[in-house]
Scaffold this active site. Structure first.
Site, PDB file in Angstrom:
ATOM      1  N   LYS A  80      59.769  87.329  12.894  1.00  0.00           N
ATOM      2  CA  LYS A  80      61.113  86.763  12.202  1.00  0.00           C
ATOM      3  C   LYS A  80      61.844  87.601  11.587  1.00  0.00           C
ATOM      4  CE  LYS A  80      62.628  82.363  10.183  1.00  0.00           C
ATOM      5  NZ  LYS A  80      61.921  81.033   9.385  1.00  0.00           N
ATOM      6  N   SER A 155      63.926  76.643  11.381  1.00  0.00           N
ATOM      7  CA  SER A 155      64.791  77.882  11.362  1.00  0.00           C
ATOM      8  C   SER A 155      64.036  79.005  12.311  1.00  0.00           C
ATOM      9  CB  SER A 155      65.094  78.645  10.030  1.00  0.00           C
ATOM     10  OG  SER A 155      63.863  79.125   9.370  1.00  0.00           O
ATOM     11  N   SER A 179      60.324  74.992   9.176  1.00  0.00           N
ATOM     12  CA  SER A 179      60.898  75.980   9.873  1.00  0.00           C
ATOM     13  C   SER A 179      59.917  76.573  11.002  1.00  0.00           C
ATOM     14  CB  SER A 179      61.289  77.285   8.814  1.00  0.00           C
ATOM     15  OG  SER A 179      62.559  76.836   8.465  1.00  0.00           O
TER      16      SER A 179
END
Ligand code: ZN
Lengths: 486, 476
Positions: A80, A155, A179
């Site tokens: 990420k 997210s 997330s």
């Protein structure tokens, strides 16, 4: 060149690599090819250097040839874009970090590197991990591989879409209020949020420091367990990391459900829960009960204050955490007549609207005269939520809940109504407020053919148990399947 | 000032003597190239985290113990939020409502009167960087960012510039004794913010409006700024004006306080607990262990010097003001020097050299054992005082042994009867007129003749022996 079929599990992939039936560079090339083919549509990766990937894979092949047996040798992983990887950009999907190159490895990244992993590229996300639809990205939204008109969740939307679509076997990500778990549920993969402090936060770009936790997205519970084993453990660079020993999670997955008590918190099945989501999670409970588990109802009475407490604490911490992006030392800068003007201009141009909204909320919550009414009260709610869980875990070993009250929705459908989106975090933020662990596993498809997820929550350091129960459920459920066309 | 009560409070920032910064492993060395003692943590790079330096906590506790503070076994760190280019994170990690130490006091003496200045608290925080402005651009040196500072806050108990100065001198001595700080003022180790208010002595109990003078980095600056500010406030009140609550800066060249623009200090710092740092929890046993290893403090050492060595109060006070000096004195005595002689040497010669050179005692090449041997040479009449001072100078330069310097340079005192007799003969022959004066009753002429003998022997003659022989010759 015809590239090999990649096995679905990391263990099988590792065995092929160890037996020399497949080379690390072929594995890397296969994933690069898939990314090349699908990323334009999914927008899951925001930065990828194919040469660098291949160079790492070549090195892994050399290690293998010379007898290297590191647990993840040659296994490609996506990262990420809020985790620092030395020499790579790390933008958090924000314009403000344009040009920033990480001078160091995050601890979790360093541990994966030491274990021999090959880093594929950086995955898209909501800017600074603020969002649950991956529509708040400077690089544009990610699309859900099950239906590209739908959001992947957020997210960690890029990581979840990449793993679900087979662009990466697994991904390292972060979970502050859901997330990892919520996009895992939306994309049909496994998402593990460990206990706060189980994995070092060093090198994870902070959003809300008291709730941020590094975790993984994977195609199976076993893969998630294997990765957690590598990244977990105490780190001297993180004062909040826990000192407890790391059990060999991946070797402790087998077991049965006889005598296992599974709690269903009443507050997680009430008003506002989508009917299809409810039915699919209740299906999970039924399946587990048939296999010998005892399903009990429990109460988590403070749940209704959770979203408010979460958004006060998270935004308060974020307002300070994001103050460092000022254009002085790294990232984007817009010049001004004096430093204050430079900050204003840099931040006005660098941050997206959701980040600005949260900075303003957090600044307000900490302001003199409002601190007691907002921040202080939110921390009291947090204590109550923690107590709720402690009491619930006296009555059962794990909790089974939906991940999100809603099923995956269309791009643009909710982005105009931030408050509605915030309220959808109700079942995921509690684990972050309490610092406990949770795992999302796919448990069905909606009428529209999009994945639905169930969440197992365990007490602090209860990873071994939730992984075990999720693994048993996964076996009972059978293969979940891939998104059509992937 | 007559008719006015003055209330002064000091916030003193003291750099702790640690090898590494407060939250990372960068060195705390002073005077290096800009941005060389930095790392991702103290530069506030994305993803980095602070980890508390245990030594800094220990030194703060030790300070608290020396100053009689209550040591809080449970304290925490908070974020103080404001934007400034020299702050890497745009928040400073400090301690807000749970400092490591509370209470305590510092004893001062001004014009013979002893007074206790109460302390409010001592907390730990990180230093910021330093901004530089070059024509059209600016730069920041972050070497100092993250260096551990201890902030010592007094109650408004100080009532004059002299008391403020005495407080700082006393505090410095204690901090040096505890080896918690080098208190090197040139390197900015000690910086003060000063609060000051005056009130007409008319029975009203209300405190006057206070002003704050920020960032004073010399004791003299504190003294001068306060003298000025007290006089200014009284002048305003005498004219019937009112004092404005404001933040000031001291302009040392012009010798005036200047108001800062409100923009430069008007902040809502939005303190909140730093979620990256777990609360600091101290075990009672470790605090006890630190208490037991505390050094003897200056006031107690002064009394001991008076009792144990029979030194006058003045001597004892001068010697204990700096721990290194007091240690040097005690080691010289331990090497066999008589205490009063050792005290005289340290107070006059050693302190003079330190004052002139700006060096520390530990930087000198002179060792206490060598000074003790030099004193012994004087005591045994081997060298006279002027020669001893010359030897002292050589010892400072070379670190050499006093006997050897005396031998090599032929400086040994001449007490030999025959040799002196010969010199005296020459001197008398060359000064017939003075001899005549002496014999005519001008006894003071003897001093001149002794001087001549010393000159002839280039200072090596034993003056007592020379005087005796001269007298014998003149009167015999
Ligand atoms: Zn550093």
């Amino acid at each position: 060149m015809a590239l090999p079929e990649i096995p679905a599990s990391l263990r099988d992939l590792r065995n092929l690599l160890l037996r020399g039936e497949i080379a690390c560079r072929d594995v890397a090339a296969a994933f690069l090819q898939r990314i090349e083919k699908h990323n334009a549509c999914l927008n899951a990766f925001v930065h990828l250097d194919a040469e660098k990937v291949m160079a790492q894979a070549e090195r892994a092949d050399e290690r293998l040839a010379s007898g290297g047996r590191e647990p993840l040798l040659g296994i490609p992983l996506a990262i990420k874009d809020n985790l620092n990887v030395r020499g790579d950009p790390c933008t958090c999907a924000s314009r403000i970090l344009t040009g920033y190159v990480a001078p160091y490895d995050a601890t979790a990244v360093a541990r994966l590197r030491k274990a021999g992993a090959v880093f594929l590229g950086r995955t898209n996300m909501d800017e600074f991990a603020m969002g649950s639809s991956n529509e708040n990205s400077a690089f544009g939204p990610v699309r859900n591989p099950w239906n590209t008109d739908y959001v992947p969740g957020g997210s960690s939307g890029g990581a979840a879409a990449a793993v679900a679509a087979g662009l990466a076997p697994a991904a390292l990500a972060s979970d502050t209020g859901g997330s990892i778990r919520q996009p895992a549920a939306f994309c049909g993969c496994v998402g593990l949020k460990p206990t706060y402090g189980r994995v070092s936060r060093y090198g994870l770009t902070a959003y809300a420091s008291s709730m941020d936790q590094v975790g993984v997205l994977a195609q199976s519970v076993a893969d998630a367990a294997l990765l957690l084993e590598v990244i977990a453990g105490h780190d001297v660079m993180d004062g909040t990391s826990l000192r407890e020993e790391v059990p060999p999670y991946s070797e402790r997955l087998e077991g049965d459900l006889n005598g296992v008590r599974i709690g269903l918190p009443r507050e997680y099945y009430g008003e506002g829960l989508d009917k299809e989501v409810r039915e699919s999670v209740q299906g999970v409970a039924g399946l587990l009960a048939r296999e010998g588990a005892e399903v009990v109802e429990v109460d988590l009475p403070s749940t209704r204050y959770a979203v408010a407490a979460y958004y006060i604490i998270a935004t308060a911490e974020a307002s300070a955490n994001l103050a460092r992006y000022d254009g002085v030392r790294y990232g984007m800068r817009v010049e001004g007549a004096d430093p204050i003007e430079m900050y204003g201009r840099t931040r006005a141009k660098g941050f997206g609207p959701e980040v600005k909204r949260r900075i303003i909320l957090g600044t307000y919550a900490l302001s003199s005269g409002y601190y007691d009414a907002y921040y202080l009260r939110a921390t009291k709610v947090r204590t109550l939520i923690r107590k709720d869980f402690e009491e619930a875990f006296q009555r059962c070993e794990v909790l089974l809940t939906p991940v999100s009250p809603v099923k995956p929705f269309r791009l643009g459908e909710k982005i105009e109504d931030p408050l509605q989106l915030y309220l959808c975090d109700i079942y995921s933020v509690t684990a972050n407020l309490a610092g406990i662990c949770g795992i999302a596993v796919p448990c069905g498809l909606s009428r529209e053919g999009l994945p639905l997820g169930a969440q197992f929550l365990g007490p602090a350091l209860g990873e071994e148990r939730i992984l075990q129960i999720a693994h048993i459920y996964e076996a009972l459920r059978g293969p979940f399947g891939s998104p059509p066309g992937f | 000032m007559q008719g006015y009560d003055v209330s002064i409070g000091l916030e003193t920032h003291v750099q702790l003597k640690t090898r590494s910064k407060l939250f990372c492993s960068c060195p705390t060395r002073f005077g290096e190239e800009p941005n060389t003692n930095v790392c991702p943590v103290c530069l506030g790079y994305p993803g980095t985290l602070p980890v508390v330096n245990y030594q800094a906590v220990r030194l703060t506790v030790v300070t608290g113990l020396m100053l009689g503070c209550r040591v809080n076994l449970h304290s925490k760190f908070d974020r103080k939020n404001y934007f400034y280019p020299d702050m890497p994170k745009n928040y400073q990690i400090s301690q807000y409502d749970q400092p490591i130490c509370t209470g305590g006091s510092v004893e001062i003496e001004v014009e013979g009167k002893v007074k206790r200045i109460r302390l409010r608290r001592i907390h730990l925080e990180e230093d910021v960087g330093k901004s530089f402005h070059f024509g059209r651009s600016s730069g920041v040196d972050f070497n100092r960012a993250g260096i551990p500072l201890m902030e010592i806050v007094t109650e408004p108990d100080i009532s004059s510039a002299d008391e403020a100065h005495a407080y700082l001198v006393a505090l410095k001595a204690i901090l040096e004794y505890g080896e918690v700080s080098d208190c090197n003022l040139e390197e900015g180790n000690v910086r003060c913010d000063v609060n000051c208010s005056v009130r007409k002595r008319d029975g009203s109990r209300e405190l006057g409006t206070k002003t704050e003078i920020k960032n004073l980095n010399t004791f003299r600056g504190v003294y001068r700024a306060l003298k000025y500010e007290i006089a200014r406030q009284i002048r305003v009140l005498e004219r019937g004006g009112t004092i404005q609550q404001q933040t000031l800066r001291w302009d040392d060249e012009k010798g005036v306080t200047v108001a800062l623009r409100s923009k430069e200090y008007a902040h809502d710092y939005r303190y909140f607990p730093d979620p990256d740092i777990p609360p600091v929890v101290l075990r009672p046993e470790e605090v006890e262990a630190w208490r037991e290893s505390l050094p003897e403090l200056p006031s107690r050492r002064k009394r001991r010097f008076q009792e144990q060595y029979g030194l006058p109060e003045y001597d004892a006070g001068v010697l204990v003001a700096e721990r290194e000096v007091a240690d040097f004195f005690e080691r010289t005595v331990a090497e066999g020097a008589p205490p009063k002689a050792a005290s005289n040497w340290v107070m006059t010669e050693v302190l003079r050299v330190i004052g002139e050179s700006g060096k520390r005692v530990s930087d000198l090449r002179l060792r206490p054992e060598a000074l003790a041997r030099l004193i012994s040479l004087v005591e045994r009449g081997m060298v006279n005082m002027p020669t001893a001072k010359e030897v002292f100078g050589v010892m400072l330069e070379t670190g050499g042994d006093p006997e050897r310097i005396v031998r090599e340079r032929g400086l040994a005192q001449v007490s030999d009867e025959g040799e002196l007799m010969e010199v005296v003969g020459r001197v008398l022959a060359a000064n017939q007129k003075v001899v005549a004066d002496y014999r005519a009753g001008k006894k003071a002429a003897l001093q001149f003749l002794i001087g001549q003998v010393m000159r002839e022997t280039r200072g090596k003659a034993n003056p007592k022996a020379a005087a005796r022989i001269l007298r014998e010759q003149l009167e015999g």
